[in-house]
Design an enzyme around this catalytic site. Structure first.
Site, PDB file in Angstrom:
ATOM      1  N   ASP A  47     -15.391 -43.191  31.261  1.00 55.61           N
ATOM      2  CA  ASP A  47     -15.975 -42.579  32.454  1.00 55.61           C
ATOM      3  C   ASP A  47     -17.246 -43.320  32.844  1.00 55.61           C
ATOM      4  O   ASP A  47     -18.224 -43.325  32.103  1.00 55.61           O
ATOM      5  CB  ASP A  47     -16.313 -41.108  32.179  1.00 55.61           C
ATOM      6  CG  ASP A  47     -16.918 -40.433  33.392  1.00 55.61           C
ATOM      7  OD1 ASP A  47     -16.146 -40.016  34.276  1.00 55.61           O
ATOM      8  OD2 ASP A  47     -18.160 -40.336  33.472  1.00 55.61           O
ATOM      9  N   TYR A  52     -24.305 -45.353  37.669  1.00 63.47           N
ATOM     10  CA  TYR A  52     -24.727 -45.582  36.271  1.00 63.47           C
ATOM     11  C   TYR A  52     -25.181 -47.031  36.075  1.00 63.47           C
ATOM     12  O   TYR A  52     -25.733 -47.375  35.040  1.00 63.47           O
ATOM     13  CB  TYR A  52     -23.592 -45.279  35.274  1.00 63.47           C
ATOM     14  CG  TYR A  52     -23.116 -43.848  35.239  1.00 63.47           C
ATOM     15  CD1 TYR A  52     -23.788 -42.841  35.914  1.00 63.47           C
ATOM     16  CD2 TYR A  52     -21.982 -43.501  34.514  1.00 63.47           C
ATOM     17  CE1 TYR A  52     -23.330 -41.528  35.881  1.00 63.47           C
ATOM     18  CE2 TYR A  52     -21.522 -42.192  34.466  1.00 63.47           C
ATOM     19  CZ  TYR A  52     -22.205 -41.203  35.165  1.00 63.47           C
ATOM     20  OH  TYR A  52     -21.745 -39.909  35.120  1.00 63.47           O
ATOM     21  N   LYS A  77     -17.134 -43.389  40.091  1.00 58.21           N
ATOM     22  CA  LYS A  77     -17.525 -42.325  41.034  1.00 58.21           C
ATOM     23  C   LYS A  77     -18.317 -42.868  42.208  1.00 58.21           C
ATOM     24  O   LYS A  77     -19.101 -43.817  42.064  1.00 58.21           O
ATOM     25  CB  LYS A  77     -18.380 -41.271  40.308  1.00 58.21           C
ATOM     26  CG  LYS A  77     -17.800 -40.775  39.008  1.00 58.21           C
ATOM     27  CD  LYS A  77     -18.582 -39.609  38.440  1.00 58.21           C
ATOM     28  CE  LYS A  77     -18.220 -39.365  36.980  1.00 58.21           C
ATOM     29  NZ  LYS A  77     -18.882 -40.303  36.059  1.00 58.21           N
ATOM     30  N   HIS A 110     -18.922 -38.236  43.461  1.00 55.57           N
ATOM     31  CA  HIS A 110     -19.815 -37.873  42.344  1.00 55.57           C
ATOM     32  C   HIS A 110     -20.455 -36.486  42.541  1.00 55.57           C
ATOM     33  O   HIS A 110     -20.471 -35.673  41.624  1.00 55.57           O
ATOM     34  CB  HIS A 110     -20.895 -38.947  42.205  1.00 55.57           C
ATOM     35  CG  HIS A 110     -21.485 -39.054  40.841  1.00 55.57           C
ATOM     36  ND1 HIS A 110     -21.966 -40.238  40.321  1.00 55.57           N
ATOM     37  CD2 HIS A 110     -21.696 -38.133  39.869  1.00 55.57           C
ATOM     38  CE1 HIS A 110     -22.435 -40.019  39.094  1.00 55.57           C
ATOM     39  NE2 HIS A 110     -22.280 -38.751  38.808  1.00 55.57           N
TER      40      HIS A 110
END
Ligand SMILES: NC(=O)c1ccc[n+]([C@@H]2O[C@H](COP(=O)([O-])OP(=O)(O)OC[C@H]3O[C@@H](n4cnc5c(N)ncnc54)[C@H](OP(=O)(O)O)[C@@H]3O)[C@@H](O)[C@H]2O)c1
Length: 280
Positions: A47, A52, A77, A110
């Site tokens: 994930d 990120y 996402k 997200h």
């Protein structure tokens, strides 16, 4: 290698591993090493997210792994600032480029960012990305019932997954029921409760002793038995293996209920209420 997690069916005919590996905030060389270790240990689902800033590290670990791409399930996402038909289409392509992949297995919105109110356009663009073969399954994260019903009504396409905050202090009984009613698979982020994991709480500690497992394994097994897909993060190879090794014991219904009863209204980790939280 720990035994692989079984897979669960999604509403679009695809399947998802019953436990995934959370990659935030694993970045750079250390991140590549930790994610590579997770694949070696036996995780097949990773994930990540555009925000990120580690899609490159995830892609590098996928290339390094001695596991064929089609045996891996890669999720990323959409960031809030890319909500909108054209912007969302761009973000999917940018995520693929950063990962160095030809397709994603799952792409999620997200956060809904309701004050911006462009999540329905973003969803429409994900439906197109799926039709184009860039993404096998599409879903959302942090969506409430109202957000879900709106995008389903607008497109007639139901998300395959809704990834939500879920751990013993915030067991999401209501949202899990909504997801189940709509045929959406619940995924659990911060499944251990991150830094505030309830390892010492009586129902967790007692079940751990009764089954001869660790408190973290009890919590992850609780997720599995409730039908949610946890995505624990660990940079530590021994914990990575421990967290995947939860398919050899079963909690009783009473143990599951006692852990769920640890939930509290203010149990969210950082006040991430989807009606107000904005993810840029
Ligand atoms: N969709 C969203 O909005 C959203 C939001 C937050 C997170 N996520 C996703 O969810 C993933 C997981 O959430 P998270 O990282 O916030 O929290 P988490 O997985 O609940 O907890 C991670 C923390 O627990 C520790 N840990 C892991 N296994 C352990 C074990 N067996 N025993 C003791 N400690 C253990 C880790 O330490 P070490 O690493 O030092 O082992 C780390 O500090 C993220 O990585 C990300 O992919 C999504």
């Amino acid at each position: 290698m720990t035994e692989l997690a079984p897979t669960l069916p999604l509403n679009d005919g695809n399947r998802i591993p019953a436990i995934g590996f959370g990659t935030y905030p694993l970045r750079g060389q250390e991140g590549v090493d930790a994610i590579t270790s997770a694949i070696e240990v036996g995780y097949r689902s990773l994930d990540t997210a555009f925000n990120y800033e580690n899609e490159g590290a995830v892609g590098e670990a996928v290339r390094r792994a001695a596991v064929p791409r089609d045996e891996l399930f890669i999720t990323s996402k959409l960031p809030g600032r890319y909500h909108g038909r054209d912007l969302t289409a761009q973000a999917v392509r940018e995520s693929l480029w950063r990962l160095g992949l030809e397709h994603l297995d799952l792409y999620l919105i997200h956060w809904p960012n309701p004050s911006v109110d462009r999540f329905a356009e973003a969803w429409d663009a994900l439906v197109t990305a799926q039709q184009e073969g860039l993404v096998r399954s599409i879903g959302v994260s942090n969506f409430t019932e109202e957000h879900l019903r709106r995008i389903i009504a607008a497109t007639d396409v139901t998300p395959a997954v809704n990834q939500i905050e879920m751990h013993p202090y915030f067991p999401q009984t209501g949202m899990r029921a909504v997801n189940a009613e709509l045929g959406i698979q619940t995924e659990a982020w911060s499944p251990l409760g991150k830094g505030s994991a309830p390892y010492e709480e009586e129902p967790v500690a007692t079940a751990a002793a009764a089954h001869g497992v660790t408190p973290a394994q009890v919590i992850l097994r609780w997720h599995v038995q409730l039908g949610s897909v946890p995505i624990p993060k660990s940079a530590t190879p021994s914990r990575q293996a421990e967290n995947l090794d939860v398919f050899g014991f079963e909690l009783t219904d009473a143990e599951v209920a006692a852990i769920t009863a640890l939930g509290r209204p203010d149990g969210r980790l950082f006040g991430g209420d989807p009606d107000v939280h904005e993810e840029q």
